[in-house]
Design an enzyme around this catalytic site. Structure first.
Site, short mmCIF file in Angstrom:
data_model
loop_
_atom_site.label_atom_id
_atom_site.label_comp_id
_atom_site.label_asym_id
_atom_site.label_seq_id
_atom_site.Cartn_x
_atom_site.Cartn_y
_atom_site.Cartn_z
N SER A 2 -6.84 -3.74 5.52
CA SER A 2 -7.52 -2.46 5.45
C SER A 2 -7.07 -1.61 6.64
O SER A 2 -6.02 -1.88 7.24
CB SER A 2 -9.03 -2.69 5.44
OG SER A 2 -9.70 -1.46 5.26
N TYR A 19 -6.76 8.10 1.06
CA TYR A 19 -6.26 6.82 1.60
C TYR A 19 -7.41 6.02 2.21
O TYR A 19 -7.63 4.85 1.89
CB TYR A 19 -5.16 7.10 2.63
CG TYR A 19 -4.71 5.88 3.40
CD1 TYR A 19 -3.81 4.98 2.83
CD2 TYR A 19 -5.18 5.62 4.69
CE1 TYR A 19 -3.41 3.84 3.54
CE2 TYR A 19 -4.78 4.50 5.39
CZ TYR A 19 -3.89 3.61 4.82
OH TYR A 19 -3.50 2.49 5.52
N ARG A 75 -3.74 20.09 15.50
CA ARG A 75 -3.89 19.92 14.05
C ARG A 75 -5.37 19.85 13.72
O ARG A 75 -6.11 19.12 14.36
CB ARG A 75 -3.19 18.64 13.59
CG ARG A 75 -1.70 18.80 13.54
CD ARG A 75 -1.05 17.66 12.83
NE ARG A 75 -1.25 16.40 13.53
CZ ARG A 75 -0.56 15.30 13.27
NH1 ARG A 75 0.35 15.30 12.33
NH2 ARG A 75 -0.79 14.19 13.94
N LYS A 114 -9.22 2.59 0.79
CA LYS A 114 -9.26 1.35 1.59
C LYS A 114 -10.71 0.86 1.70
O LYS A 114 -10.97 -0.33 1.59
CB LYS A 114 -8.68 1.61 2.99
CG LYS A 114 -7.15 1.72 3.02
CD LYS A 114 -6.50 0.37 2.84
CE LYS A 114 -4.99 0.43 3.08
NZ LYS A 114 -4.31 -0.83 2.75
N ALA A 124 0.83 -1.20 0.00
CA ALA A 124 0.00 0.00 0.00
C ALA A 124 0.86 1.25 0.00
O ALA A 124 2.02 1.23 0.43
CB ALA A 124 -0.89 0.03 1.25
N ILE A 173 3.94 17.25 20.86
CA ILE A 173 2.53 16.84 20.96
C ILE A 173 1.67 17.91 20.31
O ILE A 173 1.86 19.09 20.58
CB ILE A 173 2.13 16.70 22.46
CG1 ILE A 173 2.83 15.50 23.07
CG2 ILE A 173 0.63 16.59 22.61
CD1 ILE A 173 2.48 15.30 24.53
N VAL A 176 3.24 7.76 15.44
CA VAL A 176 3.68 8.60 16.55
C VAL A 176 4.65 7.83 17.47
O VAL A 176 5.61 8.42 17.99
CB VAL A 176 2.48 9.18 17.32
CG1 VAL A 176 1.62 8.09 17.93
CG2 VAL A 176 2.92 10.15 18.40
N ASN A 217 -3.53 1.51 15.10
CA ASN A 217 -2.17 2.09 15.02
C ASN A 217 -1.12 1.03 15.35
O ASN A 217 -0.85 0.77 16.52
CB ASN A 217 -2.04 3.28 15.98
CG ASN A 217 -2.81 4.48 15.49
OD1 ASN A 217 -4.03 4.43 15.35
ND2 ASN A 217 -2.12 5.55 15.21
N1 LIG Z 1 1.18 0.59 10.15
C1 LIG Z 1 -0.07 0.92 10.51
O1 LIG Z 1 -0.32 1.50 11.58
C2 LIG Z 1 -1.23 0.55 9.61
C3 LIG Z 1 -2.52 0.94 10.00
C4 LIG Z 1 -3.59 0.62 9.18
C5 LIG Z 1 -3.39 -0.11 8.03
N2 LIG Z 1 -2.15 -0.47 7.66
C6 LIG Z 1 -1.99 -1.23 6.40
O2 LIG Z 1 -1.10 -2.30 6.62
C7 LIG Z 1 -0.37 -2.57 5.43
C8 LIG Z 1 1.12 -2.58 5.74
O3 LIG Z 1 1.47 -1.29 6.21
P1 LIG Z 1 2.90 -0.95 6.83
O4 LIG Z 1 2.68 -0.03 7.96
O5 LIG Z 1 3.68 -2.21 7.03
O6 LIG Z 1 3.49 -0.06 5.67
P2 LIG Z 1 4.85 -0.18 4.86
O7 LIG Z 1 4.96 1.05 4.01
O8 LIG Z 1 5.96 -0.53 5.77
O9 LIG Z 1 4.55 -1.44 3.95
C9 LIG Z 1 3.87 -1.34 2.74
C10 LIG Z 1 4.75 -2.00 1.68
O10 LIG Z 1 4.06 -1.99 0.44
C11 LIG Z 1 5.02 -1.78 -0.57
N3 LIG Z 1 4.33 -1.23 -1.73
C12 LIG Z 1 3.72 -0.02 -1.83
N4 LIG Z 1 3.18 0.11 -3.06
C13 LIG Z 1 3.46 -1.04 -3.74
C14 LIG Z 1 3.18 -1.51 -5.03
N5 LIG Z 1 2.47 -0.78 -5.91
N6 LIG Z 1 3.63 -2.74 -5.39
C15 LIG Z 1 4.32 -3.50 -4.52
N7 LIG Z 1 4.62 -3.12 -3.27
C16 LIG Z 1 4.19 -1.89 -2.88
C17 LIG Z 1 6.00 -0.79 0.02
O11 LIG Z 1 7.25 -0.87 -0.65
C18 LIG Z 1 6.08 -1.26 1.48
O12 LIG Z 1 7.14 -2.17 1.68
C19 LIG Z 1 -0.78 -1.49 4.43
O13 LIG Z 1 -1.79 -2.02 3.60
C20 LIG Z 1 -1.36 -0.39 5.30
O14 LIG Z 1 -2.31 0.38 4.61
C21 LIG Z 1 -1.05 -0.15 8.41
#
Ligand SMILES: NC(=O)c1ccc[n+]([C@@H]2O[C@H](COP(=O)([O-])OP(=O)(O)OC[C@H]3O[C@@H](n4cnc5c(N)ncnc54)[C@H](O)[C@@H]3O)[C@@H](O)[C@H]2O)c1
Length: 299
Positions: free
Chosen positions: A98, A123, A250, A127, A58, A183, A167, A152
């Site tokens: 998601s 975003y 914010r 989703k 993503a 903060i 954060v 988160n």
């Molecule tokens: N981290 C959070 O708090 C959180 C919260 C809600 C949802 N998410 C979801 O969890 C999933 C993982 O998130 P994360 O925090 O590990 O983020 P991240 O950015 O570390 O991981 C996402 C990965 O997707 C890869 N990527 C992006 N676009 C791509 C594409 N077109 N083709 C192939 N690879 C691609 C990126 O290189 C990255 O390694 C995501 O779908 C994100 O939306 C994360």
């Protein structure tokens, strides 16, 4: 296992697993058809039926999604359509990552899966739209699928340098670097911080269990902590005495966020085990270890 990854950041968070038997990391764009990118890996030692597709790829930068909604649609919506096509063709189960961002302006705490969904960014919109595609594919194409709304997430290997790091990653990096924690507003806004291992356990369970009709489950800790309280705990976890500075509030920031996780418990036996202090301690341990390794590498 085959990982399809754009490797835009060099795939640093996978570096420790490189060379594992049974793991192939394939460079590819998830918004393009997946077959070609995965064919080579599948011809090799990893040949065999695909049981589950875990779609995590993503564009996760909310600000970037506001600046370039079309790019966000490609990475978050079109990529999910490709995941649906691939999983359908393989007869595999689809687990879609998601986000709590689908709830957007909903300030209901705890947030239930059926709470109002008013995403406030491209975003979140993409989703939510992607979830809808997953559900329709389950209905019309017989795809077995589930959507998981992460809250988160934090823990080791999150990139604290990233301008859109969560954060926790930002606070820990600053506390360890001797920089003041910042903060926004009064700090009383709350978030549901969930440790990565707990999310992983939910994702793994979802590969085999849970709804098959593409419906969504919350994956959070089920607890809420204010950002002010988080700052205090970060100072304890890092044994730091840096100042905590207040910045102007914010606009549009959510006041409260806490996941209702009862449904995930019932469907997946999902039960978060790592509390905030333990999760912070583990993350600090990893950050200090990573800093040491970098230092040794530089010598
Ligand atoms: N981290 C959070 O708090 C959180 C919260 C809600 C949802 N998410 C979801 O969890 C999933 C993982 O998130 P994360 O925090 O590990 O983020 P991240 O950015 O570390 O991981 C996402 C990965 O997707 C890869 N990527 C992006 N676009 C791509 C594409 N077109 N083709 C192939 N690879 C691609 C990126 O290189 C990255 O390694 C995501 O779908 C994100 O939306 C994360």
């Amino acid at each position: 296992m085959i990982v399809l990854e754009a490797l835009r950041r060099g795939g640093a968070n996978l570096a420790h697993r490189r060379g594992d038997a049974g793991l192939a990391v394939v460079q590819g764009d998830a918004a393009e058809p997946w077959g070609a990118a995965l064919a080579a890996a599948r011809r090799g030692a990893l040949a065999g039926p695909v049981a589950a597709v875990i779609h995590l790829a993503a564009q996760i930068d909310v600000q970037r999604s506001l600046a370039d909604p079309a790019l966000d649609a490609r990475e978050n919506l079109v990529a999910t359509l490709q995941a649906i096509d691939f999983a359908s063709a393989e007869g595999a189960r689809l687990v879609f990552a998601s986000s709590a961002a689908v709830y957007g302006a909903t300030d209901a705490a705890p947030t239930r899966e059926e709470s109002a969904q008013w995403p406030r960014s491209p975003y979140g919109i993409h989703k939510l739209a992607a979830e809808m595609h997953v559900r329709v594919a389950a209905q019309l194409r017989g795809l077995s699928a589930i959507c998981l709304r992460f809250f988160n997430v934090y823990g080791p290997r999150q990139d604290p340098q990233s301008p859109y790091a969560g954060v926790i990653a930002r606070f820990l990096r600053r506390a360890l670097a001797g920089e003041a924690l910042e903060i926004y507003g009064d700090g009383e806004q709350t978030r549901d911080f969930v440790y990565i291992d707990d999310v992983v356990s939910g994702v793994v369970a979802a590969c085999e269990r849970g709804p098959r009709d593409g419906s969504a489950l919350n994956l959070g800790s089920g607890r809420e902590h204010s950002v002010r309280e988080l700052a205090e705990r970060v100072l304890l976890a890092t044994r730091s005495e840096v100042a905590v500075r207040r910045l102007p509030e914010r606009r549009g920031e959510l006041r409260r966020s806490r996941a209702e996780i009862q449904r995930a418990w019932e469907a997946l036996s999902y039960a978060p085990r790592v509390g905030l202090d333990a999760g912070l301690a583990r993350t600090v341990g990893w950050m200090l270890g990573a800093a040491r390794t970098e230092g040794e590498g530089a010598r």
